[in-house]
Design a protein around this motif. Structure first.
Motif: not given
Length: 214
Positions: A34, A58, A61-62
């Motif tokens: 990522l 993003v 997602r982290a």
């Protein structure tokens, strides 16, 4: 005669340890990929909005979050950009004010509350893993880190979730890494735009009189 004491049962199951270790390794591999993808994506981008939009997309997602917020100094202003998942407007405003308050600590000579603008709100985060509590006053888990450039605080990156104790020290390190990537990308765009503007100014100044630009 006293009966011998029974040995305590072992709760540390080797299979559970192996499963936990495998999950940890998968998580680390995912985060490595990522962070690499973030670097590749924003490292060649020359648009502020696209860089910011990508990083905010993003973040969930982290880390688990219902709110991803960014308060950042771009040119002569501070921009407030967020991504939310079914978060009431009053709580969004509360986070906006709280982030500005944190940033004002690092800029005591500026009126941050008059400087920032509400630039963009996107209500398209994935469905929340945490159901919002009834009549929630604010998020119970909040994590934020500064955007740094040459020792100066140029913004604040924040994530938040409804339940308490969602984030830990590793999450803080991860968010700071992403913030550093974002800060470097924004500064690179700033430098390029400033350099090109100076080149254009010099070119215009050196033009012979009577030349018409169309």
């Amino acid at each position: 005669m006293a009966k011998p004491k029974k040995k305590p049962r072992k709760t540390d199951d080797p299979q559970q340890r192996e499963t936990a270790l495998e999950a940890e390794l998968k998580r680390k591999a995912f985060l490595f990929t990522l962070l690499r993808d973030i670097s590749n994506k924003i490292g060649y981008e020359f648009s502020y909005p696209k860089i910011i939009k990508y990083v905010l997309s993003v973040l969930p997602r982290a880390l688990p979050m219902d709110f991803a917020g960014l308060l950042i100094e771009t040119t002569e202003r501070l921009e407030f950009r967020i991504r939310v998942a079914q978060v009431p407007a009053d709580i969004v405003r509360k986070r906006q004010q709280a982030m500005a308050q944190v940033l004002s600590i690092y800029h005591p000579n500026e009126d941050i509350h008059k400087k920032y603008i509400l630039a963009q709100i996107e209500d398209n985060l994935p469905p929340s893993p945490f159901p919002a509590p009834v009549e929630a006053a604010d998020f119970q888990s909040i994590i934020n880190v500064p955007l740094l450039h040459e020792g100066k605080i140029m913004g604040l990156l924040e994530g938040a979730a409804w339940p308490p104790q969602v984030y830990n020290a590793d999450d803080l390190t991860l968010l700071q890494t992403i913030a550093n990537q974002l800060s470097n990308a924004v500064q690179r765009v700033k430098y390029l735009l400033t350099t090109e503007a100076k080149k254009m100014e010099i070119a215009v100044q050196n033009m012979p009189q009577g030349v018409l630009l169309i």
